[in-house]
Design an enzyme around this catalytic site. Structure first.
Site, short mmCIF file in Angstrom:
data_model
loop_
_atom_site.label_atom_id
_atom_site.label_comp_id
_atom_site.label_asym_id
_atom_site.label_seq_id
_atom_site.Cartn_x
_atom_site.Cartn_y
_atom_site.Cartn_z
N HIS A 197 0.85 -1.20 0.00
CA HIS A 197 0.00 0.00 0.00
C HIS A 197 0.88 1.25 0.00
O HIS A 197 1.45 1.62 1.01
CB HIS A 197 -0.93 0.02 1.21
CG HIS A 197 -2.11 0.93 1.05
ND1 HIS A 197 -2.00 2.24 0.63
CD2 HIS A 197 -3.43 0.71 1.24
CE1 HIS A 197 -3.20 2.78 0.58
NE2 HIS A 197 -4.09 1.88 0.94
N GLU A 309 -11.79 -3.19 -4.15
CA GLU A 309 -11.88 -1.73 -4.00
C GLU A 309 -11.17 -1.04 -5.18
O GLU A 309 -10.40 -0.09 -5.00
CB GLU A 309 -11.25 -1.29 -2.67
CG GLU A 309 -11.88 -1.94 -1.46
CD GLU A 309 -11.20 -1.55 -0.15
OE1 GLU A 309 -11.92 -1.25 0.81
OE2 GLU A 309 -9.96 -1.55 -0.11
N CYS A 403 -10.07 3.81 7.87
CA CYS A 403 -9.14 4.70 7.18
C CYS A 403 -9.80 6.02 6.79
O CYS A 403 -9.15 7.08 6.79
CB CYS A 403 -8.57 4.03 5.94
SG CYS A 403 -9.81 3.31 4.85
#
Length: 618
Positions: A197, A309, A403
């Site tokens: 990420h 996502e 998040c």
């Protein structure tokens, strides 16, 4: 007022670059004082940030850091990236302090910073969940999923914000020690690996800008260049999801997990800015243009697929299955801002405006402390909340994967730093908000009720040279009575500047290649996308058709005083029982009805019911 911190940095902005065509003006130089955004920032500071710390306490994020610091007993709680939400909160609190100094907030910042510092290992490593669950031998063993660099990146960003806004260096000392550890550990001839990420790239460049340590920029460059060379695939994972299938400078579009993709692109833009890498910047221009024209929702939302996502294929933009994560809109704003700083092109300011007022703002309630994780453009009246992130639940105070809430907090508290720049012997105003702008000897006052009213007045004690972004939708805009071209910047030298942006409502269609909404239309006014919500309409919104005549704008006291649009529509004729498919079935409509549309960002602030942005053309 607060107790006296150390000398505060003058570069109080999230991307304090001195390179590029434009140089950002930060908090203190730009201040939002009224209009549309001031009450949202006030609610963010008074409600969201304090309650956010409480939520972090309840969720166990702070518990993990205390355990890693040797305070108390127990086991790590929550996801492996739990620390990152604490750091985003710390960043939000720092920008909020820079915007509105407060003793209690500074106390909270300092107390939590002390815990973070105590949790750090002697060699600079810091990740409380990894430390507690796996020990030193577990470091970087599953970097594709462990988010260790991701957490480090958010810590570094928080540290930079903290020193710029409070003058305190305690968290910056933690950040530089951690960054030095990363420099010693990763790169050619060391550990050759990348985090699954991205965000460390942006963070290391910003730490370089703050400290001048070239090793941080070098490592950020290495992480960007390492993508697309099979590192993640060698771990047995699909590289596309992680933006690791193609080298960044060779990619022509974004793909995979939407937040990962735009965070990486924003970090690459930072690298291109600071190194003067024109080839890399050109590649990022191509990628942004392709994303914006083929993979972005009308709202500026990014990410068409719940699975992963992720971005979908070109023109794959289904309104009901849109994921459009709030964090993706935030990352899109960060990327567009860096591209604007690099190039000075108005299109990036237009993109920021669309994402800011729609894809981002829909993620937070009007009250400021309830959130959406995903932001579809359609919800059916009978929708079942099959997951915790489904909007059919309504807005929520927190999430298991949290998040988005602290990301929203840090964006709102730093928003002043995204409005104006200097360059080419002028001040540029990119986003219109009531407030003040100071750049050297130039002091501007901006008066406006935008986006409800298109009038923007800018005054100064003496004639000032100002470049005004004229949105691409603003056909017929004028500056001091003279027509100006939309999609550009209009330069004017005057002590009083009157910009008039036409806010006629618009009926828009979609490229026919976006087959999910072929034959449908949507409503816009100024920068706002509108939605039709069941709470305002007697006819069943699921079956509603829109007559494509120009709707009428109407000021109301509804939903915090929004301007609604009144349009003509036709109600559906209902559903026949039995099999849904047969020869000769045609779309049919019934009686003409009035349709009320509200700004998309304001939906789901009363009750959960059917909502649509795109409606079939009657």
């Amino acid at each position: 007022m607060s107790s006296s911190p150390e000398t505060v940095s003058t570069s109080r902005t999230p991307a304090a670059t001195a390179k590029g065509r434009r140089h950002p003006l930060g908090l203190g130089q730009v201040a939002i004082t009224g209009g549309f955004w001031a009450p949202r920032q006030a609610r963010n500071g008074a409600d969201a940030i304090p309650s956010g710390q409480d939520q972090l306490e309840k969720a166990g994020n702070l518990h993990n850091l205390r355990l890693a610091a040797g305070i108390g007993e127990g086991e790590a709680i929550g996801p492996v990236f739990a620390d990152s939400d604490v750091y985003k909160w710390l960043e939000a609190a720092a920008w909020e302090y820079g915007r509105n100094p407060d003793d209690d907030l500074l106390r909270r910042i300092r107390e939590l910073t002390a815990v973070v510092a105590a949790a750090q290992r002697e060699d600079g490593y810091l990740d409380s969940v990894v430390q507690l669950r796996y020990g030193d031998e577990g470091r970087y063993q599953q970097l594709v999923w462990s988010h260790e660099h991701y957490c480090a990146g958010h810590l570094i960003q928080a540290a930079v914000a903290q020193v710029r806004c409070t003058g305190d260096r305690a968290l910056l000392d933690v950040a530089t020690k951690l960054a030095d550890h990363l420099v010693a550990t990763f790169g050619d001839g060391k550990t050759v690996d990348v985090d699954g990420h991205p965000v460390i790239e942006m963070a290391l460049v910003e730490l370089y800008r703050e400290t001048g340590t070239a090793a941080y920029l070098d490592l950020a460059t290495w992480f960007v260049e390492a993508r697309g060379h099979g590192i993640i695939e060698r771990h047995g994972h699909s590289p596309a999801y992680f933006s690791d299938r193609v080298p960044v400078r060779e990619a022509t579009s974004v793909e995979g997990h939407s937040v990962r993709a735009v965070y990486l692109a924003a970090g690459a833009a930072d690298v291109a800015l600071e190194t003067g890498d024109a080839e890399l910047l050109d590649a990022l221009k191509r990628q942004f243009d392709h994303m914006w024209s083929t993979k972005t929702y009308l709202t500026g939302g990014l990410g068409a697929r719940w699975e992963g996502e992720a971005f979908g294929d070109e023109y794959e933009l289904p309104p009901d299955r849109a994921y459009a994560e709030t964090c993706a809109a935030i990352g899109g704003i960060q990327w567009a801002w860096r591209m604007l700083l690099a190039t000075g092109e108005a299109a990036y300011g237009d993109a920021i405006e669309r994402m800011l007022y729609n894809g981002f703002l829909a993620g937070v309630s009007l009250g400021g402390s309830e959130y959406f994780y995903v932001n579809p453009l359609q919800l059916r009246g009978a929708a079942y909340p099959d997951t915790g992130r489904s909007p059919a639940h309504g807005r929520r105070g927190w999430f298991d994967c949290a998040c988005c809430p602290p990301n929203i907090m840090r964006t709102l508290s730093s928003l002043d730093g995204y409005l104006a720049t200097t360059g080419d012997d002028a001040v540029q105003i990119h986003q219109y908000a009531a407030g003040t702008i100071k750049a050297g000897d130039v002091e501007l006052t901006v008066e406006t009720n935008y986006p409800w009213d298109g009038a923007v007045r800018i005054t100064s004690a003496a004639p000032a040279v100002v470049d005004l972004r004229i949105p691409a939708w603003a056909e017929g805009a004028t500056v001091n009575g003279e027509r100006v071209e939309p999609g550009t910047y209009a330069r004017v030298t005057a002590a009083q500047i009157d910009l008039q942006l036409p806010l006629e409502s618009r009926v828009v269609g979609a490229d026919p290649r976006i087959d999910a909404v072929r034959g449908c239309v949507a409503l816009e006014r100024g920068p706002l996308v509108y939605a039709v919500e069941q709470a305002d309409n007697e006819a069943n919104v699921d079956d509603l058709h829109l007559v494509p005549d120009a709707p009428v704008a109407e000021s109301t006291n509804l939903l915090d005083g929004v301007t609604v649009l009144k349009a003509k529509g036709r109600a559906g004729t209902g559903h026949r029982p039995g099999w849904s498919f047969e020869v000769g079935v045609e779309d049919s409509t019934g009686d003409e009805v009035e349709v009320t549309a509200i700004p998309y960002y304001a939906w789901a602030n009363r009750e959960i019911g059917a909502m649509r942005v795109w409606l079939p053309r009657a």
